[in-house]
Design an enzyme around this catalytic site. Structure first.
Site, mmCIF file in Angstrom:
data_model
loop_
_atom_site.group_PDB
_atom_site.id
_atom_site.type_symbol
_atom_site.label_atom_id
_atom_site.label_comp_id
_atom_site.label_asym_id
_atom_site.label_seq_id
_atom_site.Cartn_x
_atom_site.Cartn_y
_atom_site.Cartn_z
ATOM 1 N N LYS A 1 -2.854 6.887 1.139
ATOM 2 C CA LYS A 1 -2.324 7.218 2.648
ATOM 3 C C LYS A 1 -1.447 8.449 2.616
ATOM 4 O O LYS A 1 -0.280 8.002 3.057
ATOM 5 C CB LYS A 1 -2.152 5.894 3.254
ATOM 6 N N LEU B 1 -9.747 4.444 2.641
ATOM 7 C CA LEU B 1 -8.479 3.948 2.643
ATOM 8 C C LEU B 1 -8.678 2.249 2.807
ATOM 9 O O LEU B 1 -9.641 2.030 3.333
ATOM 10 C CB LEU B 1 -7.649 4.215 3.721
ATOM 11 N N HIS C 1 4.940 25.120 -5.180
ATOM 12 C CA HIS C 1 3.907 23.774 -5.086
ATOM 13 C C HIS C 1 4.436 22.805 -5.965
ATOM 14 O O HIS C 1 4.350 21.572 -5.493
ATOM 15 C CB HIS C 1 2.637 24.531 -5.245
ATOM 16 N N ARG D 1 10.714 26.388 -1.304
ATOM 17 C CA ARG D 1 9.178 26.082 -1.437
ATOM 18 C C ARG D 1 8.624 26.638 -2.730
ATOM 19 O O ARG D 1 8.751 27.681 -3.333
ATOM 20 C CB ARG D 1 8.406 27.115 -0.250
ATOM 21 N N ARG E 1 0.638 -1.263 0.084
ATOM 22 C CA ARG E 1 0.199 -0.003 0.019
ATOM 23 C C ARG E 1 0.789 1.226 -0.047
ATOM 24 O O ARG E 1 0.382 2.177 -0.632
ATOM 25 C CB ARG E 1 -1.037 -0.076 1.381
ATOM 26 N N GLU F 1 -16.010 5.732 6.211
ATOM 27 C CA GLU F 1 -15.132 4.883 7.055
ATOM 28 C C GLU F 1 -14.873 5.654 8.327
ATOM 29 O O GLU F 1 -15.711 6.736 8.449
ATOM 30 C CB GLU F 1 -13.773 4.719 6.329
#
Ligand code: PDD
Length: 279
Positions: free
Chosen positions: A147, A203, A102, A100, A52, A179
């Site tokens: 995740k 998930l 994006h 930094r 996963r 969930e």
């Protein structure tokens, strides 16, 4: 016994493990993670967790530095070093350090972090009595199957849970149960287990898959479909599954009693089957 940390290939004491303020995990939540626990000192379903992790990383176009074989070595070494009776392993891979912006560069070197800490399983009396949950609007993004370390909606839901002094938030989107904030939700009606289908809304829990297989092998029908909030309230049983909660009966949702207010027969059977499986 020490809490163990691992950072970019090296084990260090937890207090010495530091990442840059320019890490994209810190700046953007640009990373993925896994939580694995041990039973009898052995990591449970490690392969499924690492698979996963790979799927989550690929979905974000993030190159995982370690194969599952290499990860397995590091996880086992972490467990050995920590030497806890039972451990909780946290793995995080971010897109690494960069000024930094994006958008990211394909050359970014991922930051890899692992901690191994003592795991305290839920009290047996809580397992035996079941827990209370509350519904919370599911305001997460459209890829809950990844995740990712972006957990703001889950953080806010868990804070509501804490303030309400209940155990878990059952997330509801457009009237349908998706969930839990840190678990998957199964609903029992007429002897069958229903749970939200795999896809971008949930998930795909490692424990969910194990428990659904246990249900099938015991002849309990499984339906992968969304259940409405009113079906949730009217359920014979509501069950949470997850690495930290295992199989846990919910006996009250939003103050409404589920079934007879005690863990039902299917929750008890599945909890016992999981226990057998891990022993
Ligand atoms: N969470 N759904 C969500 C949103 C979760 O965060 C988790 C686990 C699960 C259960 O998945 P699994 O059975 O693979 O643990 C379902 C972990 C424990 C966490 O974030 O700490």
């Amino acid at each position: 016994m020490p809490d163990v940390a691992f950072i970019n290939g090296t084990f260090v004491p937890l207090a010495e493990a530091k990442v840059s303020i320019e890490d994209r995990g810190f700046q953007f939540g640009d990373g993925v993670y896994e939580v694995i626990r041990t039973y009898n000192g052995r990591p449970f379903a490690l392969e499924a967790h690492l698979a996963r992790l790979d799927r989550s990383a690929k979905a974000l176009d993030l190159t995982q530095p370690y194969s599952s074989v290499v990860w397995t070595d590091h996880v086992l070494e972490g467990i050995r070093r920590a030497a806890y009776p039972e451990a909780k392993i946290y793995i995080q891979v971010t897109r690494g350090v960069a000024p930094r912006d994006h958008a990211y560069s394909a050359e970014a070197t991922p930051t890899v972090v692992m901690t191994v800490r003592e795991f305290h399983p839920l009290d047996k009396s809580i397992q035996a009595a079941g827990v209370e949950a509350m519904t919370v609007e599911d305001i997460r993004w459209g890829r809950c199957d990844i995740k990712s370390v972006n957990l703001l909606a889950n953080v806010l839901a868990r804070q509501q849970v804490k303030q309400a002094r209940v155990f878990e938030a059952i997330l509801v989107r457009a009237g349908l149960v998706t969930e839990g904030a840190v678990s998957n939700v199964m609903v029992v009606h007429g002897g069958a287990v229903a749970t939200a289908p795999e896809g971008p809304r949930i998930l795909s829990g490692v424990t969910r898959a194990v428990v659904l297989n246990l249900a099938l092998s015991e002849g309990v029908p499984v339906q992968e479909r969304f259940v409405s909030r009113s079906d949730l309230y009217a359920a014979d049983e509501v069950i949470l599954t997850g690495t930290t909660v295992e199989v846990l009966a919910v006996v009250r949702v939003d103050g409404k009693v589920i079934g007879n207010g005690r863990p039902g027969p299917i929750a008890q059977r599945l909890a016992a089957s999981l226990r057998n499986r891990v022993d």
